[in-house]
Scaffold this motif. Structure first.
Motif, PDB file in Angstrom:
ATOM      1  N   GLY A   1      72.990  -8.545  95.974  1.00 27.52           N
ATOM      2  CA  GLY A   1      72.939  -9.634  97.066  1.00 27.52           C
ATOM      3  C   GLY A   1      71.903 -10.656  97.247  1.00 27.52           C
ATOM      4  N   SER A   2      72.171 -11.341  98.180  1.00 30.16           N
ATOM      5  CA  SER A   2      71.267 -12.748  98.265  1.00 30.16           C
ATOM      6  C   SER A   2      70.590 -12.608  99.637  1.00 30.16           C
ATOM      7  CB  SER A   2      71.769 -13.987  97.998  1.00 30.16           C
ATOM      8  OG  SER A   2      72.207 -14.119  96.540  1.00 30.16           O
TER       9      SER A   2
ATOM     10  N   ARG B   1      67.767 -15.441 102.198  1.00 32.84           N
ATOM     11  CA  ARG B   1      66.713 -16.566 102.032  1.00 32.84           C
ATOM     12  C   ARG B   1      65.840 -16.153 103.396  1.00 32.84           C
ATOM     13  NH1 ARG B   1      67.179 -22.422 104.420  1.00 32.84           N
ATOM     14  NH2 ARG B   1      65.698 -23.618 102.786  1.00 32.84           N
TER      15      ARG B   1
ATOM     16  N   ARG C   1      65.599 -15.200  89.324  1.00 33.70           N
ATOM     17  CA  ARG C   1      66.108 -14.805  90.488  1.00 33.70           C
ATOM     18  C   ARG C   1      65.955 -15.172  91.712  1.00 33.70           C
ATOM     19  NH1 ARG C   1      65.863  -9.482  91.888  1.00 33.70           N
ATOM     20  NH2 ARG C   1      63.932  -9.244  90.969  1.00 33.70           N
TER      21      ARG C   1
ATOM     22  N   THR D   1      63.714 -18.160  94.149  1.00 30.58           N
ATOM     23  CA  THR D   1      63.244 -19.533  94.094  1.00 30.58           C
ATOM     24  C   THR D   1      62.442 -19.781  95.292  1.00 30.58           C
ATOM     25  OG1 THR D   1      65.187 -20.221  92.797  1.00 30.58           O
ATOM     26  CG2 THR D   1      64.095 -22.151  94.189  1.00 30.58           C
TER      27      THR D   1
ATOM     28  N   GLN E   1      64.498 -18.043  98.399  1.00 30.37           N
ATOM     29  CA  GLN E   1      65.661 -17.799  98.031  1.00 30.37           C
ATOM     30  C   GLN E   1      65.744 -16.845  96.966  1.00 30.37           C
ATOM     31  OE1 GLN E   1      68.607 -18.900  99.383  1.00 30.37           O
ATOM     32  NE2 GLN E   1      69.517 -17.244  98.156  1.00 30.37           N
TER      33      GLN E   1
ATOM     34  N   ASP F   1      68.096 -14.220  94.971  1.00 34.62           N
ATOM     35  CA  ASP F   1      69.467 -13.764  94.601  1.00 34.62           C
ATOM     36  C   ASP F   1      69.238 -12.629  93.640  1.00 34.62           C
ATOM     37  OD1 ASP F   1      69.734 -17.326  94.130  1.00 34.62           O
ATOM     38  OD2 ASP F   1      70.677 -16.122  95.746  1.00 34.62           O
ATOM     39  N   ASN F   2      70.613 -11.872  93.339  1.00 35.49           N
ATOM     40  CA  ASN F   2      70.521 -10.921  92.535  1.00 35.49           C
ATOM     41  C   ASN F   2      69.510  -9.932  92.852  1.00 35.49           C
ATOM     42  OD1 ASN F   2      71.617  -9.144  90.352  1.00 35.49           O
ATOM     43  ND2 ASN F   2      70.311 -10.198  89.043  1.00 35.49           N
TER      44      ASN F   2
END
Length: 114
Positions: free
Chosen positions: A15-16, A18, A66, A68, A81, A83-84
């Motif tokens: 999942g992600s 932020r 993954r 940012t 951010q 991700d994964n």
């Protein structure tokens, strides 16, 4: 100076999320900023860093590709951010003005589990 993190939560692997950091009382636009994290029972680990003008972004090997990091100097905001996400990313995340975590706020918890 005050840093306040937000946006953490619980997600499943892959999942992600932020997360955000609001800065006040410091010349945010002039300084490097870091994201650091602390897993249960572990020390602080740097995750990512960004220079004052967003010309340079660097990442710990464990999150490269993954995560940012970004910033908005007009709003005194720092972002990450993610991700994964993987279970090993579970930690409390802090924004800071140095790699050792100087000035960090209360942090925001990120939990990755199924």
């Amino acid at each position: 100076a005050r840093l306040m993190e937000s946006g953490g939560g619980r997600v499943e692997p892959g999942g992600s999320l932020r997360i955000s950091c609001e800065a006040s009382g410091l010349a945010f636009w002039r300084i490097w900023m870091w994201w650091v994290r602390q897993a249960p029972g572990q020390g602080l680990e740097w995750v990512a860093k960004i220079d004052s003008n967003d010309n340079t972004r660097e990442y710990h090997d464990s999150v490269k590709g993954r995560f940012t990091i970004s910033r908005d100097n007009s709003e005194n905001m720092l972002y990450l951010q993610m991700d994964n996400l993987q279970p090993e990313d579970t930690a409390r995340y802090f924004c800071a003005t140095s790699v050792s975590g100087d000035g960090r706020g209360p942090g925001t918890q990120v939990t990755v589990s199924s």
